[in-house]
Structures are given as C-alpha cells and as structure tokens.
Scaffold this motif. Sequence first.
Motif, PDB file in Angstrom:
ATOM      1  N   VAL A 212       0.823  -1.214   0.000  1.00  0.00           N
ATOM      2  CA  VAL A 212       0.000   0.000   0.000  1.00  0.00           C
ATOM      3  C   VAL A 212       0.857   1.264   0.000  1.00  0.00           C
ATOM      4  CG1 VAL A 212      -1.728   1.344   1.251  1.00  0.00           C
ATOM      5  CG2 VAL A 212      -1.928  -1.136   1.151  1.00  0.00           C
ATOM      6  N   ILE A 213       1.828   1.356   0.903  1.00  0.00           N
ATOM      7  CA  ILE A 213       2.550   2.619   1.068  1.00  0.00           C
ATOM      8  C   ILE A 213       3.476   2.938  -0.093  1.00  0.00           C
ATOM      9  CG2 ILE A 213       2.433   2.404   3.567  1.00  0.00           C
ATOM     10  CD1 ILE A 213       5.385   1.721   3.603  1.00  0.00           C
ATOM     11  N   ILE A 214       3.889   1.946  -0.838  1.00  0.00           N
ATOM     12  CA  ILE A 214       4.739   2.214  -2.000  1.00  0.00           C
ATOM     13  C   ILE A 214       3.974   3.048  -3.025  1.00  0.00           C
ATOM     14  CG2 ILE A 214       6.013   1.168  -3.917  1.00  0.00           C
ATOM     15  CD1 ILE A 214       7.286   0.873  -1.117  1.00  0.00           C
ATOM     16  N   GLY A 215       2.638   2.964  -3.008  1.00  0.00           N
ATOM     17  CA  GLY A 215       1.821   3.723  -3.952  1.00  0.00           C
ATOM     18  C   GLY A 215       1.621   5.179  -3.576  1.00  0.00           C
ATOM     19  N   GLY A 216       2.112   5.619  -2.407  1.00  0.00           N
ATOM     20  CA  GLY A 216       2.025   7.019  -2.023  1.00  0.00           C
ATOM     21  C   GLY A 216       0.666   7.417  -1.483  1.00  0.00           C
ATOM     22  N   ILE A 217       0.449   8.740  -1.348  1.00  0.00           N
ATOM     23  CA  ILE A 217      -0.740   9.280  -0.717  1.00  0.00           C
ATOM     24  C   ILE A 217      -2.020   8.881  -1.438  1.00  0.00           C
ATOM     25  CG2 ILE A 217      -0.447  11.449  -1.967  1.00  0.00           C
ATOM     26  CD1 ILE A 217      -2.081  10.958   1.497  1.00  0.00           C
ATOM     27  N   GLN A 218      -1.984   8.803  -2.785  1.00  0.00           N
ATOM     28  CA  GLN A 218      -3.203   8.444  -3.514  1.00  0.00           C
ATOM     29  C   GLN A 218      -3.679   7.041  -3.154  1.00  0.00           C
ATOM     30  OE1 GLN A 218      -0.666  10.070  -4.983  1.00  0.00           O
ATOM     31  NE2 GLN A 218      -1.693  12.019  -5.405  1.00  0.00           N
ATOM     32  N   ARG A 219      -2.759   6.078  -3.085  1.00  0.00           N
ATOM     33  CA  ARG A 219      -3.152   4.710  -2.763  1.00  0.00           C
ATOM     34  C   ARG A 219      -3.553   4.606  -1.292  1.00  0.00           C
ATOM     35  NH1 ARG A 219       0.716  -0.164  -4.455  1.00  0.00           N
ATOM     36  NH2 ARG A 219       0.240   0.777  -6.487  1.00  0.00           N
ATOM     37  N   ILE A 220      -2.844   5.308  -0.417  1.00  0.00           N
ATOM     38  CA  ILE A 220      -3.197   5.313   0.995  1.00  0.00           C
ATOM     39  C   ILE A 220      -4.610   5.858   1.179  1.00  0.00           C
ATOM     40  CG2 ILE A 220      -2.696   6.359   3.249  1.00  0.00           C
ATOM     41  CD1 ILE A 220       0.270   6.277   2.498  1.00  0.00           C
ATOM     42  N   THR A 221      -4.902   6.971   0.490  1.00  0.00           N
ATOM     43  CA  THR A 221      -6.226   7.584   0.583  1.00  0.00           C
ATOM     44  C   THR A 221      -7.305   6.656   0.041  1.00  0.00           C
ATOM     45  OG1 THR A 221      -5.293   9.804   0.388  1.00  0.00           O
ATOM     46  CG2 THR A 221      -7.632   9.555  -0.131  1.00  0.00           C
ATOM     47  N   LYS A 222      -7.005   5.991  -1.066  1.00  0.00           N
ATOM     48  CA  LYS A 222      -7.977   5.074  -1.674  1.00  0.00           C
ATOM     49  C   LYS A 222      -8.367   3.965  -0.690  1.00  0.00           C
ATOM     50  CE  LYS A 222      -8.717   2.189  -5.774  1.00  0.00           C
ATOM     51  NZ  LYS A 222      -8.114   1.692  -7.047  1.00  0.00           N
ATOM     52  N   PHE A 376      -7.963  -3.806  11.809  1.00  0.00           N
ATOM     53  CA  PHE A 376      -8.262  -2.751  10.843  1.00  0.00           C
ATOM     54  C   PHE A 376      -7.880  -1.382  11.379  1.00  0.00           C
ATOM     55  CE2 PHE A 376     -11.133  -5.879   8.788  1.00  0.00           C
ATOM     56  CZ  PHE A 376     -10.703  -5.702   7.474  1.00  0.00           C
ATOM     57  N   PHE A 377      -8.176  -1.129  12.661  1.00  0.00           N
ATOM     58  CA  PHE A 377      -7.822   0.154  13.270  1.00  0.00           C
ATOM     59  C   PHE A 377      -6.318   0.396  13.156  1.00  0.00           C
ATOM     60  CE2 PHE A 377     -11.311   1.504  16.461  1.00  0.00           C
ATOM     61  CZ  PHE A 377     -12.298   1.198  15.549  1.00  0.00           C
ATOM     62  N   ALA A 378      -5.554  -0.575  13.612  1.00  0.00           N
ATOM     63  CA  ALA A 378      -4.103  -0.418  13.653  1.00  0.00           C
ATOM     64  C   ALA A 378      -3.493  -0.381  12.250  1.00  0.00           C
ATOM     65  CB  ALA A 378      -3.479  -1.552  14.461  1.00  0.00           C
ATOM     66  N   PHE A 379      -4.041  -1.177  11.340  1.00  0.00           N
ATOM     67  CA  PHE A 379      -3.518  -1.216   9.975  1.00  0.00           C
ATOM     68  C   PHE A 379      -3.618   0.152   9.306  1.00  0.00           C
ATOM     69  CE2 PHE A 379      -4.559  -1.883   5.398  1.00  0.00           C
ATOM     70  CZ  PHE A 379      -3.300  -2.259   4.973  1.00  0.00           C
ATOM     71  N   THR A 380      -4.771   0.803   9.425  1.00  0.00           N
ATOM     72  CA  THR A 380      -4.931   2.110   8.791  1.00  0.00           C
ATOM     73  C   THR A 380      -4.069   3.168   9.485  1.00  0.00           C
ATOM     74  OG1 THR A 380      -6.907   2.505  10.147  1.00  0.00           O
ATOM     75  CG2 THR A 380      -7.240   1.640   7.924  1.00  0.00           C
ATOM     76  N   THR A 381      -3.847   3.016  10.786  1.00  0.00           N
ATOM     77  CA  THR A 381      -2.964   3.951  11.489  1.00  0.00           C
ATOM     78  C   THR A 381      -1.536   3.835  10.968  1.00  0.00           C
ATOM     79  OG1 THR A 381      -4.299   3.860  13.494  1.00  0.00           O
ATOM     80  CG2 THR A 381      -2.044   4.615  13.738  1.00  0.00           C
ATOM     81  N   ILE A 382      -1.108   2.632  10.712  1.00  0.00           N
ATOM     82  CA  ILE A 382       0.223   2.408  10.139  1.00  0.00           C
ATOM     83  C   ILE A 382       0.351   3.126   8.800  1.00  0.00           C
ATOM     84  CG2 ILE A 382       1.766   0.650   9.169  1.00  0.00           C
ATOM     85  CD1 ILE A 382       0.593  -1.296  11.260  1.00  0.00           C
ATOM     86  N   LEU A 383      -0.686   3.051   7.978  1.00  0.00           N
ATOM     87  CA  LEU A 383      -0.669   3.710   6.669  1.00  0.00           C
ATOM     88  C   LEU A 383      -0.591   5.228   6.818  1.00  0.00           C
ATOM     89  CD1 LEU A 383      -3.408   1.702   4.694  1.00  0.00           C
ATOM     90  CD2 LEU A 383      -0.948   1.239   4.877  1.00  0.00           C
ATOM     91  N   GLY A 384      -1.440   5.773   7.689  1.00  0.00           N
ATOM     92  CA  GLY A 384      -1.458   7.214   7.868  1.00  0.00           C
ATOM     93  C   GLY A 384      -0.145   7.758   8.389  1.00  0.00           C
ATOM     94  N   TRP A 385       0.453   7.040   9.334  1.00  0.00           N
ATOM     95  CA  TRP A 385       1.703   7.532   9.913  1.00  0.00           C
ATOM     96  C   TRP A 385       2.899   7.348   8.992  1.00  0.00           C
ATOM     97  CZ3 TRP A 385       3.590  10.535  13.630  1.00  0.00           C
ATOM     98  CH2 TRP A 385       2.667  11.064  14.524  1.00  0.00           C
ATOM     99  N   ASP A 386       2.802   6.461   8.034  1.00  0.00           N
ATOM    100  CA  ASP A 386       3.851   6.408   7.019  1.00  0.00           C
ATOM    101  C   ASP A 386       3.878   7.723   6.240  1.00  0.00           C
ATOM    102  OD1 ASP A 386       5.710   5.103   4.946  1.00  0.00           O
ATOM    103  OD2 ASP A 386       3.970   5.657   3.735  1.00  0.00           O
TER     104      ASP A 386
END
Length: 469
Positions: A212-222, A376-386
């Motif tokens: 997910v994070i390799i795709g940048g903000i657009q993929r994180i937001t999606k 799910f809570f923790a997974f999305t937090t990991i994405l946001g903080w990246d």
Amino acid sequence: MNFTDFLKSVDDVVWGIPLIVLILLTGIFLTIRTKGISLRKLGISFKYMLTNEEGAEGEVTSFGAFCTAMAATIGTGNIVGVATAVVAGGPGALFWMIFAGLIGMATKYAEGVLAVKYRTINIDGHALGGPFYYIEKGMGEKWKWLAKVFAVFGVGAGFLGIGTFTQVNGIASAIQGVCDPNKEHVINIFGTDYSISIVITAVVLAIVVARVIIGGIQRITKVTTIVVPFMAISYIVVALAIIINNIDRLPGAIALIFQSAFGLRAVAGGALGAIMIAMQKGIARGIFSNEAGLGSAPIAAAAAQTKSPVREGLVQMTGTFIDTIIVCTLTGLVLVVTGTLDTGLEGAQASAYAFGTGLPWNDEVGSVVLAICLTFFAFTTILGWDYYSERCLEYLVGYKKKILAGSKWIYVLCVLIGPFLTLEAVWTLADIFNGLMAIPNLIALLALSGVVAKETKEYLDNTKSNKLK
C-alpha cells in the motif's frame, strides 16, 4: 536501571505537569479565541467533511484527507490505549480523556486552519504542509530550527512510536489471544519463544503495508476512504451492543468514572495523587488517540483540495469528536461495565476480556470481533503515519526520491519487528515521542493564534452576510 525503567523516567519528565497544563491551556485558550467555533459549528463541519470542493488546489479530496488523518488517529489508542489508561490511572482517566477531547477540538481546528493557510503546492500538485511550514512561514525564518525539531520528533514517532511498534504489537497480541491464547505453538527466535501466530502476523502485515505505502498518498487515501468509515461504524455498533447488554451497570459505571476522576475514592491524603495519575494517563492517552495538539493531522490536512483554511479546520476537528468523544468513550464504558478493571489484565488482553464477556454469547466470539476491529484500526494507522513520517523526513532532507523511497522500506522493517517488543516499553516510547512532538507544535499554535482568530472572524462575518455557506 533497565531500559524500560529508563524510558518510564523520561516519560514522567516529558508528560509532567508542565506539558499537561500547556495542552489544556492551549485548548481552552483557542476555544475562547475562536469564539467556540469548534463547538458551535460542529454540525456544519460534518457537512463539509462529506462535501468536496470543486476546482480547489491539493493532492486529494477533503474527505480523502480527513480519512487519511482519521486512519492515523483511530488505532490501537482507541482500544489498547484506553485500556492502558483506565488500568493505570483508574476509571477517572476516561473523564480526563473526554475533557481533553472537547477542548482538543479547538486545537485540531487551529491546526487545520494553519496547515492550509501556510501550505506549499508545487506545479505538479504535490502538497507539503503542517507544523514545520506554519512554524517557518508563520513565525518566521528565525524559528526554522523549531520546525526542524518538530520534524525530527515526527520521524521518530512514525518509525519508532505511534506509527509502527504500538500498532503491530496490538494487532499481534489480539490475534494471539484468538489463535494461540495459551502459547502452545511457538518458535524460538534469538533465544526467545514466540507464538507462531505472532510471527505469521508480523510477516503478513509487513507485506500488505509495503504494497500500500509504495503507492504514495493516492493509494493510501484510496484504501482509507473505504476502510475507515466501515471499521468505525462496525466498532461503534459492537460497543453499543455490549453497553446495552449491561445497561443495568451503566449508572454505577458513570458514577465510578466521576468519583475516580476527582479522587473521591482515594484513601485519605491520596486524593491529589490519584487525580494527577488519572489526568496524566487520561490526557496522555487522549492525545495519543485523537492527536489534537500533536501536529500530525495538519500534515494530512495540507494535502486537501480546499480553498478555505477555516473549512478544512472544521473538517479536521470532527476527527477529534469521533475519535475521543464517541469511540474512546464507548471503549472506556465497555471496560468499566464489564468489570474488566478488577481482572488485573491490561492492554489488548483487557479489551479482549471486555468484549468476550460483554456480549450475550460465547466469549470467543467477542474476542474475534475485537481482533478484527483492532487489526483494521491499527492497519490504517500504520498507513497514515507512514505518510506523516515521510513528509517530516521530506522537510528535513528535501524532495529526494531515493531517500524517501528507502525510508518506506525502513518503515516496513519497523512494522516487521514491532510484535516482538514488550508492551510496556512500546507504549512508553510512543508516549515520549508524542509529547516531544506536541511541544513545538503547541508553541506555534499559541504564537499564531491571532492568525487563526482572524481567519475565523472573517469566516463568521461572511457566514452572517450569507457570502459563505
């Protein structure tokens, strides 16, 4: 003194009375200076959250920026963090957590306003903003050192604290509680036995996060715009079901929370100490959860497609309301009405017990539900903080693609090793970085409160004259 004891000593200094007072006074001051807009305009803020602006600059929609911020906000702090706070600080910690959330709405509002007002958008639409930019551009070049201090602590929080270790540790603990509660299936790694469920969780989570994070903000937001609303609503429904199932205990639970918050249940002479512990744990965990004053959310807010700083400030403050006033409150009530505080359990185990015994069916069902929500809570937090830590790093080193790309893999490595660290050390380290991030950001919010007040006045004046709806 071992390393954990050292961290606790540092944490006590960082989260001492001065920082607690600074956070509370900043929230109260901004609430007054903005004429209570965070409370008065809560209704319209939800409307703005769901309505995107046309033709505005930015990388992602306002709702997308909100979901990215909420992804980083709603995490283990809402489940494990609340449990840790009420176990260590007593039920009264929940009261102070809610109080910090109410005044924190004004803080989060101010952060959103300043993030958009002082952001930088390149020709390619790449947005960069947050505390480091409103410190540098709002307070002046002579304060750039303070902006860099914030960015350094932001990188630390992302890689070593709230962004990785605490989240994956919480996920792994919850999954082990469901799949291997008695630790019967283990594997020895560097002389220590770990449940196979933890090892598998670490590897799978690291792989998914990397994709997910390799795709940048657009993929994180999606990803976050789909997952965040679903997981928040699901958790709220389950928590309400537990409270309704134990409704006869609710009045006593509420009374206990208030009594504990003001030291009324403490032994003679210990009331003040009990209040301070409840305040410290409640406010610290509240800031960990809703991030008001931390300075992280404005990094996402700066990427929003919006023309109005005030509009984005209103959108961002709804995150604090949802996170603390709704989700954290429900978690705390679940813990108290189910009698979990009398079990001696802590962290994810305490929450698992509450969910397991609180629902009117097999205990294992509740534990599975909690494990899913926590994952799910923790997974999305990991994405946001990246995203947050990458933007902090970008401010420090510039837009250097190789360095930023390499940082993503280091972030994934931190995710991989997170489950193998001790719970107490992980949460203490996260608290330290949170407090250190908050200090320069709160200084900036106070220094630029006049700017926030001016933007707010213009918004309110335009609203009265029907120029802005």
